[in-house]
Scaffold this motif. Structure first.
Motif, PDB file in Angstrom:
ATOM      1  N   HIS A  79       0.924  -1.126  -0.012  1.00 32.56           N
ATOM      2  CA  HIS A  79       0.041   0.083   0.238  1.00 32.56           C
ATOM      3  C   HIS A  79       1.031   1.239  -0.103  1.00 32.56           C
ATOM      4  CE1 HIS A  79      -3.910  -2.126   0.488  1.00 32.56           C
ATOM      5  NE2 HIS A  79      -2.969  -3.003   1.450  1.00 32.56           N
ATOM      6  N   ASP A 108      -5.958   3.451  -3.478  1.00 35.75           N
ATOM      7  CA  ASP A 108      -6.646   4.454  -2.806  1.00 35.75           C
ATOM      8  C   ASP A 108      -6.882   5.722  -3.411  1.00 35.75           C
ATOM      9  OD1 ASP A 108      -4.379   5.199  -1.786  1.00 35.75           O
ATOM     10  OD2 ASP A 108      -5.346   5.295   0.313  1.00 35.75           O
ATOM     11  N   GLY A 154      -9.848   3.593  -4.207  1.00 36.48           N
ATOM     12  CA  GLY A 154     -10.562   3.539  -2.742  1.00 36.48           C
ATOM     13  C   GLY A 154     -11.797   2.604  -2.672  1.00 36.48           C
TER      14      GLY A 154
END
Length: 428
Positions: A79, A108, A154
């Motif tokens: 991430h 995201d 996201g």
């Protein structure tokens, strides 16, 4: 850049072709998603792979040694990617695009991917549809089938079991890479085995991967750890020199450190079936990939039928196999290869057109071609590369045994996968 190939004999020497294109792409991708610094040796510095490097740099990954065969990728974890400041320009690389869309679906942030004129015409729904069913949000021309494609991040991705209608490593890889960001186990089932570099490297980097025949699964949210990756020489690039040695009089070449992944080595099986004098030397394994040196001598080729499950294992080598077929005794038939029509160009149409221009009798099939041999190749003509590296190199090899020089227009596309091809061919 135009390329003129003059007829030659006596191709001799020991050479090392550039690094494997598929593994180079994936080493950068997984190195970026891993924790720590991944060292890559033998990276292919072709334009497609550099498009992958640039894309990850644009998403905040520090990469040392760009433009060299040895690089360091400072991974930021699963991430750790950052929203790019601009559109991601992926050049001509279909591999970068399709695999990247799977990764981008799990981020995201917002992103837009585009490419050159050729890439913007290549179908992407084969990955945006299944990854979209996992929760990925894609928007683009023709219902997110054509670049530019926007990905809205996201989203919480859901694990799935996807039954792919085609045996495609790019489709399988995109779904598996999206599965890294899904809760649970993501599974891809193929109708036939496609190249498996993604699952091999995922396992090497520490993901929980299961392979059972035509079924591959990966568990979401793994903790990938940096590794040293040694990239073997690309068998797809080596194929051009293997055929060159087989059809050029009085030739013997040894190609060093060639990757022999069983999902890529269909060209070896095809050439052996065509009676090519080919020997594997010094077989060994590096980071989960089998490699060997390959010796090829001038051979008396025989015709074959290439079809069925072997096609995904040699799809990129079919253009050069068509050149080999022109020198084989009898009629060679290549079928079940309709995938060639959606590559960098329609490779079936391109090869039939250009081989005909070289004086060969070739019959086009919807899913391949037929060519009888042996036939004399007529030079003194100018051929089109169609801005396709594999078409250009195939025509260059044909020019080695033409009766006059052959000129190939826009041959700079060869740098996509084989930097230094012209110089190497002239030096042999």
């Amino acid at each position: 850049m135009d390329l003129t190939i003059k007829p030659k004999t006596n191709l001799e020497g020991t050479v090392k072709v550039p690094g494997d294109k598929s593994i180079s792409h994936r080493a950068v991708m997984l190195g970026s998603l891993a924790e720590g610094t991944t060292e890559i040796e033998g990276f292919l510095t072709g334009e497609d792979c550099l498009s992958t490097v640039q894309a990850f740099q644009d998403m905040g990954i520090e990469i040392e040694g760009v433009g060299n065969t040895n690089m360091k990728v400072h991974g930021q974890g699963l991430h750790g990617l950052e929203e790019p400041d601009n559109v991601l320009d992926l050049g001509n690389s279909g591999t970068t695009t399709r695999l990247m869309l799977g990764i981008l679906a799990g981020q995201d942030f917002y992103s837009v991917a585009t490419g050159d004129d050729s890439l913007r015409q290549r179908p992407m729904a084969r990955v945006t549809d299944p990854v979209g069913d996992m929760g990925g949000k894609f928007f683009g021309r023709d219902n997110a089938n054509l670049l530019p494609i926007t990905t809205i991040g996201g989203q919480d991705l859901e694990a799935c079991t996807y039954h792919s209608p085609v045996a495609s490593a790019q489709v399988k890889s995109s779904v598996l890479l999206a599965g890294l960001y899904a809760d649970g186990e993501t599974t891809v089932v193929e109708p036939a085995k496609s190249r498996d570099h993604t699952e091999r490297l995922l396992d090497y980097f520490g993901a929980d991967v299961t392979v059972d025949g035509l079924t591959v699964s990966v568990k979401g949210e793994p903790q990938l750890k940096a590794k040293k990756v040694i990239v073997p020489s690309d068998i797809s690039s080596a194929a051009f020199l293997m055929v060159a040695a087989a059809i050029t009089p009085d030739s013997e070449l040894v190609l060093e450190n060639v990757g022999l992944n069983p999902t890529r080595a269909g060209v070896i099986e095809a050439l052996e079936a065509m009676n090519v004098d080919l020997e594997l030397l010094n077989e060994r394994e590096v980071n989960g990939e089998p490699i060997a040196d390959i010796k090829v001598k001038t051979s008396q080729l025989q015709s074959v039928v290439i079809e069925g499950d072997i096609i995904p294992l040699l799809i990129d080598e079919i253009p050069i196999l068509a050149v080999a077929a022109s020198q084989a005794d009898g009629k060679t038939i290549i079928k079940d290869a309709e995938e060639l029509r959606v590559k960098e160009t329609d490779r079936i149409d391109a090869m039939v057109t250009e081989l005909t221009r070289l004086g060969l009798e070739v019959t086009e099939r919807e899913d391949g071609l037929e060519i009888a041999g042996p036939q004399e190749i007529k030079g003194g003509v100018t051929c089109s590369s169609y801005d396709d590296h594999r078409v250009a190199m195939s025509l260059a090899v044909a020019g080695l045994i033409a009766d006059e020089p052959v000129e190939i227009e826009e041959a700079e596309c060869i740098n996509i996968s084989f930097p230094g091809f012209k110089e190497l061919l002239m030096d042999l």
